[in-house]
Design an enzyme around this catalytic site. Structure first.
Site, PDB file in Angstrom:
ATOM      1  CG  ASP A 244      -0.205  -0.159   2.505  1.00 27.15           C
ATOM      2  OD1 ASP A 244       0.781  -0.912   2.555  1.00 27.15           O
ATOM      3  OD2 ASP A 244      -0.589   0.501   3.487  1.00 27.15           O
ATOM      4  CB  THR A 246       5.028   0.309  -2.857  1.00 25.30           C
ATOM      5  OG1 THR A 246       5.853  -0.216  -1.823  1.00 25.30           O
ATOM      6  CG2 THR A 246       5.788   0.368  -4.155  1.00 25.30           C
ATOM      7  CB  THR A 272       0.837  -6.779   1.053  1.00 25.26           C
ATOM      8  OG1 THR A 272       0.907  -6.997   2.449  1.00 25.26           O
ATOM      9  CG2 THR A 272      -0.579  -7.000   0.589  1.00 25.26           C
ATOM     10  CG  ASP A 274       0.594  -8.383   6.373  1.00 26.05           C
ATOM     11  OD1 ASP A 274       1.291  -9.397   6.536  1.00 26.05           O
ATOM     12  OD2 ASP A 274       0.812  -7.299   6.933  1.00 26.05           O
ATOM     13  NE  ARG A 319       2.859  -3.274   8.759  1.00 24.70           N
ATOM     14  CZ  ARG A 319       4.159  -3.006   8.628  1.00 24.70           C
ATOM     15  NH1 ARG A 319       4.822  -2.535   9.649  1.00 24.70           N
ATOM     16  NH2 ARG A 319       4.768  -3.197   7.482  1.00 24.70           N
ATOM     17  CG  MET A 431      11.728 -19.202   8.669  1.00 26.77           C
ATOM     18  SD  MET A 431      11.691 -20.560   9.795  1.00 26.77           S
ATOM     19  CE  MET A 431      11.549 -21.913   8.663  1.00 26.77           C
ATOM     20  NE  ARG A 433       9.239 -10.434   5.072  1.00 29.05           N
ATOM     21  CZ  ARG A 433       9.308  -9.178   5.458  1.00 29.05           C
ATOM     22  NH1 ARG A 433       8.182  -8.487   5.624  1.00 29.05           N
ATOM     23  NH2 ARG A 433      10.443  -8.578   5.669  1.00 29.05           N
TER      24      ARG A 433
HETATM   25  N1  LIG Z   1       2.115   7.871   1.772  1.00 32.86           N
HETATM   26  C1  LIG Z   1       3.207   7.616   1.046  1.00 32.86           C
HETATM   27  N2  LIG Z   1       3.558   8.449   0.051  1.00 32.86           N
HETATM   28  C2  LIG Z   1       4.660   8.199  -0.704  1.00 32.86           C
HETATM   29  N3  LIG Z   1       5.462   7.140  -0.533  1.00 32.86           N
HETATM   30  C3  LIG Z   1       5.177   6.281   0.431  1.00 32.86           C
HETATM   31  C4  LIG Z   1       4.037   6.471   1.280  1.00 32.86           C
HETATM   32  N4  LIG Z   1       3.988   5.441   2.162  1.00 32.86           N
HETATM   33  C5  LIG Z   1       5.066   4.670   1.893  1.00 32.86           C
HETATM   34  N5  LIG Z   1       5.773   5.167   0.852  1.00 32.86           N
HETATM   35  C6  LIG Z   1       7.006   4.615   0.291  1.00 32.86           C
HETATM   36  O1  LIG Z   1       6.752   3.328  -0.262  1.00 32.86           O
HETATM   37  C7  LIG Z   1       7.823   2.446   0.038  1.00 32.86           C
HETATM   38  C8  LIG Z   1       7.291   1.198   0.711  1.00 32.86           C
HETATM   39  O2  LIG Z   1       6.395   1.540   1.773  1.00 32.86           O
HETATM   40  P1  LIG Z   1       6.185   0.572   3.025  1.00 32.86           P
HETATM   41  O3  LIG Z   1       7.486   0.361   3.694  1.00 32.86           O
HETATM   42  O4  LIG Z   1       5.084   1.128   3.816  1.00 32.86           O
HETATM   43  O5  LIG Z   1       5.854  -0.827   2.389  1.00 32.86           O
HETATM   44  P2  LIG Z   1       4.596  -1.296   1.569  1.00 32.86           P
HETATM   45  O6  LIG Z   1       4.755  -0.899   0.153  1.00 32.86           O
HETATM   46  O7  LIG Z   1       3.359  -0.856   2.248  1.00 32.86           O
HETATM   47  O8  LIG Z   1       4.793  -2.871   1.649  1.00 32.86           O
HETATM   48  P3  LIG Z   1       4.501  -3.835   2.896  1.00 32.86           P
HETATM   49  O9  LIG Z   1       3.257  -4.562   2.558  1.00 32.86           O
HETATM   50  O10 LIG Z   1       5.646  -4.739   2.934  1.00 32.86           O
HETATM   51  O11 LIG Z   1       4.389  -2.999   4.112  1.00 32.86           O
HETATM   52  C9  LIG Z   1       8.807   3.205   0.902  1.00 32.86           C
HETATM   53  O12 LIG Z   1       9.903   3.564   0.094  1.00 32.86           O
HETATM   54  C10 LIG Z   1       8.039   4.415   1.384  1.00 32.86           C
HETATM   55  O13 LIG Z   1       8.840   5.569   1.519  1.00 32.86           O
HETATM   56  O1  LIG Z   2      10.505  -6.359   9.302  1.00 36.36           O
HETATM   57  P1  LIG Z   2      10.067  -5.746   8.027  1.00 36.36           P
HETATM   58  O2  LIG Z   2      10.812  -6.213   6.849  1.00 36.36           O
HETATM   59  O3  LIG Z   2      10.008  -4.267   8.072  1.00 36.36           O
HETATM   60  O4  LIG Z   2       8.602  -6.248   7.719  1.00 36.36           O
HETATM   61  C1  LIG Z   2       7.678  -6.654   8.662  1.00 36.36           C
HETATM   62  C2  LIG Z   2       6.283  -6.344   8.207  1.00 36.36           C
HETATM   63  O5  LIG Z   2       6.104  -6.498   6.830  1.00 36.36           O
HETATM   64  C3  LIG Z   2       4.966  -7.287   6.559  1.00 36.36           C
HETATM   65  O6  LIG Z   2       5.414  -8.561   6.193  1.00 36.36           O
HETATM   66  C4  LIG Z   2       4.169  -6.742   5.399  1.00 36.36           C
HETATM   67  O7  LIG Z   2       3.648  -5.517   5.686  1.00 36.36           O
HETATM   68  C5  LIG Z   2       4.200  -7.322   7.858  1.00 36.36           C
HETATM   69  O8  LIG Z   2       3.434  -8.479   8.026  1.00 36.36           O
HETATM   70  C6  LIG Z   2       5.308  -7.219   8.865  1.00 36.36           C
HETATM   71  O9  LIG Z   2       4.865  -6.629  10.055  1.00 36.36           O
HETATM   72 MG   LIG Z   3       2.238  -1.492   3.920  1.00 33.74          MG
END
Ligand SMILES: Nc1ncnc2c1ncn2[C@@H]1O[C@H](COP(=O)(O)OP(=O)(O)OP(=O)(O)O)[C@@H](O)[C@H]1O
Ligand SMILES: O=P(O)(O)OC[C@H]1O[C@](O)(CO)[C@@H](O)[C@@H]1O
Ligand SMILES: [Mg+2]
Length: 536
Positions: A244, A246, A272, A274, A319, A431, A433
């Site tokens: 989300d 990203t 994701t 999750d 999460r 493990m 993921r």
């Molecule tokens: N609101 C936002 N606006 C712009 N960029 C964002 C925003 N939220 C997150 N990002 C960017 O997106 C990238 C990934 O975000 P995040 O770490 O939250 O993982 P994610 O894409 O939600 O995946 P996951 O499911 O693993 O959490 C990071 O580089 C972060 O800076």
């Molecule tokens: O430790 P990291 O790599 O930041 O990721 C942990 C989080 O990422 C996820 O796998 C995906 O958002 C969550 O379930 C977990 O809390």
């Molecule tokens: Mg996320």
């Protein structure tokens, strides 16, 4: 192929859709790349009975649209031609492809895909649809002018490498593109690292490995610097794989690109572990993770059934949502109790977890508990006076609820009940993921990658891809980031789980369940609002 997804419409009543999310665009605007295709059909043709099944299906879609398109809402994705009029169009190279010759109508036919929670009443407003993903008759890029890039962001997930591989192979084999760059280390890699060249040969074997060969990161999204880098490198197709956060970043990149009037297609591939991305049926890697979780649950079960008063605790990822825990529990049948973030629990007293554990131990001699990492965070925070830490992207860092629960159970039974329990705590979170995707996820990843490639080549931009009610569609990014999916306590899946484990629900009445569901929905809105403010 079954093209009947547009009709007949199920008569389900739901709340009206928030007007700010309804697209102002009419269903088939004259500038739409799909219009000419639909308007060429003649639904009143009397030769209807002599048509082939394929022609009849095409007609049904056409008729439904021509009949009365007022009730249909196409929640459309942006297109390069929206802000760059007069772009040249080229024939789709797939027209010459042997592989696609037989499915030529997919190239030309624009289909609609239902959005699952939106009303579609026959004869009344006909609900929201997304564009069906797939190749289009014309493309907006000549193969030799494409310079594509792929980036992966956020946490790991089984199948990322497959998506990377299939974007590269899809671009190369289907469209003849051979200038593809890998951005290394997530968003920050755009402006802080060199790129790597991606070819079918380079990515040939990567789907057999877990993780992402491009590396990933959290934080570091700087829209201006990223788009500067895209501009400087002459990139005109950007494929962004991530969750989300990203996807929110991808939407900002698309906005900036549009502001600068650049011919750059931005495609998001939702990821994701999750399974909490809104709108799409399921996220890739989820099935693989659930399958891997079985091993941990099985290990816990074997351990605890071989000792006296064995208590197994298995912590799984999740999460804000308990999908992995719920599905792993349902699949396993060895789990006595599943605890997820959406459903509160309590330890002591009548109907509490300790009482349940004691009764199961008496009955079976052992107990297995699965807990999603986001469950019971408030208890852990209280016990260690936590200061609410965040990761680089602004996501809350979770405390180890599995460890906390294991200690609590052990202390309760030894100190209060004067019983020895044999505690086995298993924490397989990473493990599940960090492994390669299984066969079905591999196929799913291929579909996502190919849909993204077809969409970008067709000039769509600012979109994400994914299956909606079983059909792959192009979805506006805002739609998948405005909320996150959570396990609904009022739905059948959670009821199935409760009746399969026979665990206490910890909520005493229907009213309590409804109130809790409202609380979860409200918390989600708050959390999403806060993430907007806190992220870089
Ligand atoms: N609101 C936002 N606006 C712009 N960029 C964002 C925003 N939220 C997150 N990002 C960017 O997106 C990238 C990934 O975000 P995040 O770490 O939250 O993982 P994610 O894409 O939600 O995946 P996951 O499911 O693993 O959490 C990071 O580089 C972060 O800076
Ligand atoms: O430790 P990291 O790599 O930041 O990721 C942990 C989080 O990422 C996820 O796998 C995906 O958002 C969550 O379930 C977990 O809390
Ligand atoms: Mg996320």
């Amino acid at each position: 192929m079954d093209l009947s997804i547009a009709l007949p419409f199920p008569s389900i009543t739901t709340k009206p859709f928030p007007s700010h999310l309804l697209l102002s665009r009419p269903l088939f605007p004259s500038s739409s790349p799909g219009r000419s295709l639909l308007s060429t059909r003649n639904p009143s043709s009397s030769r209807h009975n002599h048509r082939t099944p394929r022609q009849r299906l095409r007609r049904r879609v056409s008729a439904a649209v021509d009949d009365d398109d007022g009730g249909f809402v196409l929640e459309d994705v942006p297109h390069l031609s929206d802000f760059l009029p007069n772009l040249p169009l080229y024939p789709n190279p797939l027209e010459k492809s042997q592989a696609y010759a037989i499915v030529k109508y997919v190239v030309s036919l624009l289909l609609l895909s239902h959005f699952h929670s939106v009303v579609v009443h026959k004869g009344s407003p006909r609900g929201v649809h997304f564009r069906r993903a797939g190749p289009r008759e014309k493309v907006y890029f000549k193969p030799d002018e494409v310079r594509a890039c792929v980036v992966t962001c956020g946490g790991l997930c089984p199948g990322i490498n497959t998506v990377i591989r299939e974007i590269v192979c899809g671009l190369n084999y289907m469209y003849g593109v051979d200038d593809i760059l890998g951005i290394v280390g997530g968003y920050r890699g755009f402006y802080s690292k060199n790129t790597v060249k991606l070819t079918p040969k380079v990515v040939n074997d990567i789907h057999k490995r877990g993780g992402t060969t491009l590396l990933t990161s959290r934080g570091g999204h700087d829209t201006v610097k990223i788009v500067d880098s895209i501009q400087d490198r002459g990139i005109n197709q950007v494929y962004i794989i991530g969750g989300d956060g990203t996807q929110k970043g991808a939407a900002l990149i698309h906005e900036e690109v549009e502001k600068r009037g650049m011919k750059v297609a931005v495609a998001g591939i939702p990821k994701t572990i999750d399974n909490d991305i809104a709108v799409i049926d399921k996220s890739f890697g989820f099935d693989t993770a659930v399958e891997e979780a079985q091993r941990a649950i099985n290990a816990a079960h074997v351990e605890v059934e071989c000792v006296e008063n064995g208590v197994g605790v298995v912590k799984l990822m999740g999460r804000y949502s308990g999908f992995i825990a719920m599905h792993a529990t349902l699949a396993s049948r060895d789990v006595d109790c599943c605890l997820i973030p959406e459903s509160p629990f309590y330890l002591e007293g009548q109907g509490g977890l300790f009482q349940f554990i004691e009764s199961r131990m008496k009955e079976n001699g052992h107990v297995v508990i699965v807990i999603a990492e986001g469950a019971g965070q408030e208890f852990v925070a209280q016990s260690i006076h936590d200061v609410n830490q965040k990761d680089a992207s602004g996501n809350r860092l979770l405390l180890d609820v599995g460890l906390w629960l294991s200690h609590k159970i052990k202390d309760h039974f030894t100190q209060v009940r004067e019983m020895d329990v044999n505690m086995k705590y298993i924490d397989p979170t990473y493990m599940i993921r960090a492994i390669p995707s299984n066969a079905s996820d591999n196929i799913y990843c291929t579909l996502l990658a190919q849909s993204a490639v077809h969409g970008a080549m067709a000039g769509y931009t600012g979109f994400t891809v994914g299956p909606v009610n079983g059909k792959h569609a192009y979805i506006p990014i805002a739609r998948v980031t405005e909320t996150q999916n959570t396990v609904r306590l009022t739905d059948r899946m959670w009821a199935r789980l409760l009746s399969s484990t026979n665990q206490p629900s910890f909520l005493n009445s229907c009213d309590d369940i409804l109130l809790q569901q409202e609380r979860v929905d409200r918390d989600m809105v708050d959390m999403i609002h806060k993430m907007k403010i806190t992220s870089t």
